[in-house]
Scaffold this motif. Structure first.
Motif, PDB file in Angstrom:
ATOM      1  N   ALA A 275       0.993  -1.222   0.177  1.00 27.92           N
ATOM      2  CA  ALA A 275       0.006   0.001   0.013  1.00 27.92           C
ATOM      3  C   ALA A 275       0.923   1.157   0.213  1.00 27.92           C
ATOM      4  O   ALA A 275       0.378   2.326  -0.895  1.00 27.92           O
ATOM      5  CB  ALA A 275      -0.897  -0.016   1.288  1.00 27.92           C
ATOM      6  N   TYR A 280      -0.420   4.988  -0.426  1.00 31.17           N
ATOM      7  CA  TYR A 280      -1.356   4.836   0.626  1.00 31.17           C
ATOM      8  C   TYR A 280      -0.671   4.533   1.882  1.00 31.17           C
ATOM      9  O   TYR A 280      -0.072   3.574   2.121  1.00 31.17           O
ATOM     10  CB  TYR A 280      -2.542   4.127   0.186  1.00 31.17           C
ATOM     11  CG  TYR A 280      -3.555   3.953   1.388  1.00 31.17           C
ATOM     12  CD1 TYR A 280      -4.449   5.167   1.419  1.00 31.17           C
ATOM     13  CD2 TYR A 280      -3.475   3.109   2.301  1.00 31.17           C
ATOM     14  CE1 TYR A 280      -5.372   5.171   2.490  1.00 31.17           C
ATOM     15  CE2 TYR A 280      -4.631   2.975   3.394  1.00 31.17           C
ATOM     16  CZ  TYR A 280      -5.464   4.064   3.486  1.00 31.17           C
ATOM     17  OH  TYR A 280      -6.242   4.024   4.409  1.00 31.17           O
ATOM     18  N   SER A 282      -1.333   3.004   5.648  1.00 25.40           N
ATOM     19  CA  SER A 282      -2.345   2.499   6.280  1.00 25.40           C
ATOM     20  C   SER A 282      -2.748   2.974   7.675  1.00 25.40           C
ATOM     21  O   SER A 282      -1.664   3.208   8.152  1.00 25.40           O
ATOM     22  CB  SER A 282      -1.961   0.975   6.404  1.00 25.40           C
ATOM     23  OG  SER A 282      -2.834   0.027   7.111  1.00 25.40           O
TER      24      SER A 282
END
Length: 429
Positions: A275, A280, A282
């Motif tokens: 991710a 991104y 988390s």
């Protein structure tokens, strides 16, 4: 490929013969010729004698199996299908360590012939099989994916110590690089599982399904661990709360505890790593990891607080840790969070001794810097029941009285002695 296997013309090779690979190899060997390959020569020697080093399988599991165990990679040239089941850990910074997986891919690339199949079972992040492993095989073999060889993914679901959910009676998720590969791989695993095969549309979906199985469990346990910290401050027993809440029809019961091992404590980091690579960060998953990774130090803190309050000289205090493996009724010490408890207690200069009915003392010494004692001796100021092995389940309050000082704390992480310890101070998550 299947015709070659069923006719005995070619063999199926399993790369990596640990908790995952060995059951797969023996299961397949009931139906087709199998080559079981592992780089650990000592492990191979034990397997050749019909002994499972992990004590998960019995001699009966080895019987009536058309299998050869070897550490010689050249023997793998006889195979037309390769199942890769090597460990995929994280490093000290919780970054995925693909070194063993990529070495296995290189080994396959050096021996695979045109028309061969490669199936990965090792837990990885979505995209790893096609983005990291396939290029290695293509480069070394000189074959192209699709035309020269086919690849697939079928995530492992082996649960160490679980005699109910075995390879033969769990659903296998499968995916291939194309429809033909998917169907072929589904038929292959269909030979060994009676529960059925679940086909998905892509290898990435299969990889993602595996990674969230353990991520979900990790998050649920993290919630229980955080609740146990909160309830402890309130003077409420977490396990009693869970028993009450579980009387509601839609309550899903999880328990607090130390989250280690090579799956639940590792797999979420593969997902968050990928991710982050995609931009991104988390939030929820890493929050759960933060809670679970800190539980060893939290348990140690509770023990130290008791000792400071009850012992005149902390450095003379003795603590017994019962259990060293990552979970009950296994011998596996990989990523055992009991080590966090031990090291945190040692940081306070306490005298810490550890016992376990199945773990290997030398392995613990090499991996974590401490070994095992055979039998508890003398009087302890605290006892931590870290792993609820079956050997511990029948112990009584009288036993703990016999090995502890009157002021001792019994720290029962999983709450197995709740309401059974009367003459010593008792604490659980």
């Amino acid at each position: 490929m299947l015709d070659d296997l069923l006719s005995g013309k070619r063999a199926l090779a399993v790369i990596g013969l640990g908790y995952v690979g060995l059951p797969v190899a023996l299961g397949m060997a009931k139906h087709v010729p199998v080559i079981g390959f592992d780089i650990n020569k000592d492990r191979v020697a034990q397997l050749q004698q019909g002994t499972d080093p992990a004590n998960e399988l019995t001699a009966a599991d080895f019987s009536n199996s058309n299998i050869r165990f070897t550490a010689d990679a050249e023997v793998l040239r006889e195979a037309v299908c390769f199942i890769v089941a090597v460990p995929t850990p994280v490093d000290d910074h919780n970054v995925p360590d693909l070194s063993m997986l990529l070495k296995a891919a290189a080994t396959v690339g050096s021996v695979i012939s045109e028309g061969g199949y490669v199936i990965f079972e090792s837990t990885v992040y979505p995209g790893c099989t096609e983005e990291d492993c396939v290029p290695v095989i293509e480069k070394i073999s000189g074959l192209a994916l699709g035309t020269g060889f086919k690849v697939g993914y079928s995530p492992e679901r082996i649960n160490p110590g679980d005699q109910k959910h075995t390879l033969q009676n769990i659903i296998k998720v499968v995916a291939g690089c194309d429809e033909v590969a998917t169907e072929t791989i589904a038929k292959l695993y269909g030979m060994v599982t009676s529960a059925g095969v679940h086909k998905v549309s892509s290898i990435r979906v299969a990889e993602a399904a595996k990674i969230i199985e353990n991520t979900q469990r990790d998050l649920n346990i993290a919630l229980m661990n955080e609740l146990s910290i909160i309830f402890d401050k309130m003077g409420i027993n977490t396990f009693e709360v869970l028993e009450a809440a579980a009387t509601k029809w839609n309550f899903v019961k999880f328990s607090p505890g130390l989250v280690g091992g090579h799956c639940i404590g590792v797999d979420p980091y593969y997902l968050t790593y990928k991710a982050a690579e995609l931009g991104y960060s988390s939030k929820v998953i890493l929050a759960g990891r933060y809670i679970n990774d800190g539980m060893g130090a939290y348990v140690a803190k509770k023990v130290v607080q008791h000792i400071i309050a009850n012992c005149s000289n902390v450095r003379d205090a003795r603590v017994l840790i019962m259990g060293a493996t990552f979970k009950e009724n296994v011998t596996d010490i990989r990523n055992s969070k009991v080590a966090d408890v031990v090291h945190s207690l040692q940081a306070y200069h306490l005298q810490v001794e550890v016992t376990d009915p199945g773990a290997n003392s030398d392995e613990l010494q090499r991996e974590y810097g401490f070994g095992l004692i055979q039998v508890p001796h003398g009087k302890y100021d605290a006892v931590v029941i870290a792993v609820c092995h079956k050997e511990y389940l029948q112990l009584t309050g009288a036993y703990f009285e016999s090995i502890t000082q009157p002021h001792a704390l019994i720290a029962d992480i999983r709450g197995i002695y709740r309401n059974h310890i009367q003459s010593r101070q008792y604490w659980s998550l």
